[in-house]
Scaffold this active site. Structure first.
Site, mmCIF file in Angstrom:
data_model
loop_
_atom_site.group_PDB
_atom_site.id
_atom_site.type_symbol
_atom_site.label_atom_id
_atom_site.label_comp_id
_atom_site.label_asym_id
_atom_site.label_seq_id
_atom_site.Cartn_x
_atom_site.Cartn_y
_atom_site.Cartn_z
ATOM 1 N N GLY A 87 0.835 -1.194 0.000
ATOM 2 C CA GLY A 87 0.000 0.000 0.000
ATOM 3 C C GLY A 87 0.870 1.244 0.000
ATOM 4 O O GLY A 87 2.020 1.216 -0.418
ATOM 5 N N ARG A 88 0.328 2.348 0.497
ATOM 6 C CA ARG A 88 1.091 3.594 0.505
ATOM 7 C C ARG A 88 1.994 3.742 1.717
ATOM 8 O O ARG A 88 2.927 4.538 1.698
ATOM 9 C CB ARG A 88 0.142 4.792 0.392
ATOM 10 C CG ARG A 88 -0.382 4.943 -1.021
ATOM 11 C CD ARG A 88 -1.031 6.279 -1.276
ATOM 12 N NE ARG A 88 -2.277 6.401 -0.543
ATOM 13 C CZ ARG A 88 -2.585 7.427 0.244
ATOM 14 N NH1 ARG A 88 -1.755 8.423 0.398
ATOM 15 N NH2 ARG A 88 -3.737 7.460 0.867
ATOM 16 N N GLU A 91 5.966 3.903 1.438
ATOM 17 C CA GLU A 91 6.667 5.061 0.875
ATOM 18 C C GLU A 91 7.154 6.013 1.959
ATOM 19 O O GLU A 91 8.156 6.689 1.775
ATOM 20 C CB GLU A 91 5.809 5.779 -0.164
ATOM 21 C CG GLU A 91 4.641 6.547 0.382
ATOM 22 C CD GLU A 91 3.744 7.131 -0.696
ATOM 23 O OE1 GLU A 91 3.131 8.172 -0.432
ATOM 24 O OE2 GLU A 91 3.643 6.551 -1.804
ATOM 25 N N CYS A 117 3.645 -6.333 -2.566
ATOM 26 C CA CYS A 117 3.271 -5.126 -3.293
ATOM 27 C C CYS A 117 4.309 -4.019 -3.127
ATOM 28 O O CYS A 117 5.462 -4.180 -3.477
ATOM 29 C CB CYS A 117 1.880 -4.703 -2.837
ATOM 30 S SG CYS A 117 1.046 -3.528 -3.897
ATOM 31 N N HIS A 118 3.899 -2.873 -2.573
ATOM 32 C CA HIS A 118 4.808 -1.752 -2.362
ATOM 33 C C HIS A 118 5.673 -1.927 -1.107
ATOM 34 O O HIS A 118 6.566 -1.111 -0.866
ATOM 35 C CB HIS A 118 4.018 -0.444 -2.261
ATOM 36 C CG HIS A 118 3.470 0.026 -3.570
ATOM 37 N ND1 HIS A 118 2.402 -0.585 -4.196
ATOM 38 C CD2 HIS A 118 3.842 1.053 -4.369
ATOM 39 C CE1 HIS A 118 2.132 0.047 -5.315
ATOM 40 N NE2 HIS A 118 2.994 1.044 -5.457
ATOM 41 N N TYR A 137 4.672 -5.093 -6.854
ATOM 42 C CA TYR A 137 3.745 -4.440 -7.760
ATOM 43 C C TYR A 137 4.581 -3.883 -8.912
ATOM 44 O O TYR A 137 5.655 -3.313 -8.691
ATOM 45 C CB TYR A 137 2.983 -3.322 -7.028
ATOM 46 C CG TYR A 137 1.889 -2.742 -7.886
ATOM 47 C CD1 TYR A 137 0.747 -3.495 -8.157
ATOM 48 C CD2 TYR A 137 2.007 -1.486 -8.452
ATOM 49 C CE1 TYR A 137 -0.252 -2.991 -8.963
ATOM 50 C CE2 TYR A 137 1.005 -0.974 -9.257
ATOM 51 C CZ TYR A 137 -0.119 -1.728 -9.514
ATOM 52 O OH TYR A 137 -1.108 -1.236 -10.317
#
Length: 191
Positions: A87-88, A91, A117-118, A137
């Protein structure tokens, strides 16, 4: 009871937080869900990422997920594995020196790590993917390559294993992702 450390944060992908956490508890692990700068009992907000035919995923509000352990109280040596949600959240989590130190410890000591994923963005920032095969991802693939990793393209429900590292591109791969992680952990499930 063996313990797994689960790293997540605000706007982590909902399924990539909820499902692995529950799957690992279901098979008998004590799972400590943590987020830097948040305490046990506090909540993170998740986001639901869906694949609806657009050029990338769509994002919708997810659920609240309650943390059950304090990041500051983590003793690396208490854990047999680490899971990193996508997800975010990755980051900004990758900007936290404590997160980077934690991830480097798990790799230095060859302790199983699963990232989806992320979540792989944290691995690239920790400089632990050089010469490793992994997936993520697809939008994160350039980071893997720049960090010296070997990006492996797999179906969205796939998983890639390289030694102590298990990765998957997104939440549709949970069955394979967690199955492979359990194998790397040495878990035995008999039917």
């Amino acid at each position: 009871m063996k313990k797994i450390l689960f790293l997540t944060g605000d706007f982590a992908e909902d399924y990539e937080t909820m499902v692995p956490f529950q799957m690992l508890e279901m098979v008998g692990y004590e799972v400590h869900a943590v987020c830097p700068d948040k305490k046990k009992g506090e909540f993170i907000k998740t986001a639901i990422h869906d694949f609806e035919g657009d050029q990338t995923y769509t994002e919708k509000p997810g659920h609240l997920f309650q943390l059950n352990y304090n990041f500051i109280d983590v003793d690396y040596d208490d854990y047999v594995g680490l899971v990193i949600a996508g997800g975010r959240a990755p980051e900004y989590l990758r900007l936290n020196n404590g997160v980077i130190e934690l991830v480097q410890h798990f790799f230095k000591n060859n302790i199983p790590v699963a990232a989806v994923c992320h979540g792989i963005q944290i691995l690239t920032a920790a400089n632990v993917v050089k010469d490793r095969k992994l997936t993520c991802y697809p939008a994160v693939a350039p980071e893997v390559t720049l960090a010296g990793g070997k990006y492996v393209e797999v179906e969205v429900n796939g998983a890639v294993v390289d030694g102590n590292l298990v990765t998957s591109p997104a939440w549709p791969g949970h069955a394979n992702f967690i199955r492979e992680f359990l194998e790397v952990l040495g878990a035995k499930i008999e039917i």
